[in-house]
Enzyme design. Sequence first.
Site, PDB file in Angstrom:
ATOM      1  CD  GLU A  17      31.612 -68.200  -7.505  1.00 15.97           C
ATOM      2  OE1 GLU A  17      31.290 -69.264  -8.053  1.00 15.97           O
ATOM      3  OE2 GLU A  17      32.417 -68.136  -6.542  1.00 15.97           O
ATOM      4  CG  HIS A 630      59.509 -55.982   0.376  1.00 12.44           C
ATOM      5  ND1 HIS A 630      59.341 -54.690   0.814  1.00 12.44           N
ATOM      6  CD2 HIS A 630      58.269 -56.491   0.215  1.00 12.44           C
ATOM      7  CE1 HIS A 630      58.051 -54.429   0.910  1.00 12.44           C
ATOM      8  NE2 HIS A 630      57.382 -55.507   0.558  1.00 12.44           N
ATOM      9  CG  HIS A 683      48.211 -52.309   0.402  1.00 13.86           C
ATOM     10  ND1 HIS A 683      49.443 -51.958   0.892  1.00 13.86           N
ATOM     11  CD2 HIS A 683      48.258 -53.642   0.153  1.00 13.86           C
ATOM     12  CE1 HIS A 683      50.203 -53.054   0.945  1.00 13.86           C
ATOM     13  NE2 HIS A 683      49.509 -54.072   0.505  1.00 13.86           N
TER      14      HIS A 683
END
EC number: 2.1.1.14
Length: 745
Positions: A17, A630, A683
């Site tokens: 939530e 990576h 990001h």
Amino acid sequence: MTQVTSLGYPRLGENREWKKLIESYWAGNITQEELFDQGKALRTDFLKKQEAAGLDLIPVGDFSFYDHILDLSLQFNIIPERLADRSNDIDLYFTIARGDKENVASALKKWFNTNYHYIVPEWENVTPRLTNTRLLDLYIEAKDLVGDKAKPVITGPITYVALSNGVTDVAAAVDSLVPLYATIFKQLTEAGATYIQVDEPIFVTDEGAAYLDLAKTVYTQLTTAVPEAKIIFQTYFEALIDAEKLAELPVAAFGLDFVHGLEENLAAVQSGLFKDKEVFAGVVDGRNVWAADFVATTDLLKEIQKNVANLLVQPSCSLLHVPVTTKNETDLDPVLLKGLSFADEKLAEIKLLAENLDGITNPQFAEHVADFEALQAADFRNVDLEDLENVPVKRQTDFAERRRIQQERLKLPALPTTTIGSFPQSPEVRSTRLKWKRGDITDAAYENFINAEIERWIRIQEDLDLDVLVHGEFERVDMVEFFGQKLAGFTTTKLGWVQSYGSRAVKPPIIYGDVQHIQPLTVKETVYAQSLTDRPVKGMLTGPITITNWSFERTDISRADLFNQIGLAIKDEIALLEEAGIAIIQVDEAALREGLPLRKAKQKAYLDDSVHAFRIATSSVEDRTQIHTHMCYSNFDEIIDSIRELDADVISIETSRSHGELIAAFETAVYPLGIGLGVYDIHSPRVPSKPEIIENIERPLQNLALEQFWVNPDCGLKTRREPETVAALKVMVEATKDVRKSLSL
């Protein structure tokens, strides 16, 4: 009666939530007022659940709209210089965390050796001051609900500064914060607070040894300024770096981790260092999902209790790192399910342990012991595995010769461009996967959809003129959970979500038994993608260390054995990809450094075990097969020798958010292998400019050989939207072509 408490509760909610609330605000679907109102409703629910679990002290202030360290930064006016003219409000808060079209986001960094990321404070040209009464407001709100059980929680000044960027004098920076902490503590005690939990986990690290004298000064000042505050000096993730000195701090209580710092912390307690102190004993693992061994833990609590002034029972750390509840996991094997413990179950565990310590008989205690023993005896933990003696752990030839052979096969240009592996998981991808899982569409329909997405993105990559392509990973929810769904010894949950950074939630698989490769994992999608193009398509796998570190791992065998089991499974998958003609196979070890022990004395063994397992996975390939790996945000200089020992042909690393700080470890002739330094930050939703990317390509070329260098984003693109992804990759490719032209390539 023995009291029980906790250090923090998961923010996500049973059905995420919290995540949905924040992302609704970002999308403009709810107002700021609605964000705050619904956030308060979640906090209320969390507080009431903890009260109902029987906690005597309930943490307050652990709730955040993004990150608890970022909360402190705004409260203390530690605002990035580039944003100093903005109003200090929730929108500035989210801009620092996520960036915008004009401003880069602040750096993300792992919270010690966990998979949680915090927003790194930036101290350049700042003047610390209190800008709000956040913790006081939260305490008053909680006190109205749970009364005197409310326990304020705040990260301590030394840990906060130690985790910051731009601090030239730690002592001076801490000194500037002490009056602010004193003011906060004074506000809290005047409002009725007694205990105040001050988290100082820096004092379980080697770095913490440099701050021991500073700790004495700081906590003397705080206890003198606010003598009525009962400060809990809380640590976790390891043992105290110097228990003898820290035990002298003039605080009321110490919170100690008796799970991950068991031997040293127990020895310190047994020596009598805390005989006059209250000890908040972290005896239930707050970072893993296994039910506690009640027999061993009871013995431990009795030993602690007889050596301290007062004992309180709690988890080893904040429950932020585990899912909320097991009650929804109805599809799991009953033996396994009864052996699991998420946040709500851990609260029940500490209550049962405390009652048992007080001589209260509860039949649930005996049931718990029986369930624990049944799990240890289960057949799935006693499987015969492949003998490691005949498995290669070294490539056939050295890197220089392999590179020549691989280049003859691949014929790549200088500065080859690629991506890390994943492409945006659009709402359509997620909804179609959900329909398939529910049985609303057939397997064939789902496979056709995935193939259509793969083909569409192969064409997008060709149009962008990327040199090495990927299939996009549309069939994968998560880079670890996907493998957990297909390997023996793993299981996945319905709602076992935990926070990674911001609203990013992951659902780690649970490694419950011996691991085996029992079916192809990635071959079908990779081979299909390769059939659509003449350009090489990378096979995309996750490595054994990252799978372990991003899973809830079993604790009944050594980590080295677990690494090796998964390494064998990945080796078998690589063999299938190679047999199918895949020329480049990426084995991601994004979390290699994340599992690094906090103490240097324990790090070499972990790194040696990690390298060995990676080589088990990758050393059986032919010379002409190019192995990539990576890694995520790391202090690479600490592990550069081990990274080199992996002997991967190419490594890509995240560096853009560090603004160049992480690159230095690789800008040396000592690192001879191929390397892709992430040239833009995935990001953040912003599209980088061409000059930014050109600068990020040209800087490392001052020290790295041209033939070493690859150009790529700094991480996978799953969380981004398609328009910004395509736009950013277009800029990346154009910038690369400009650099090639400038170098006359």
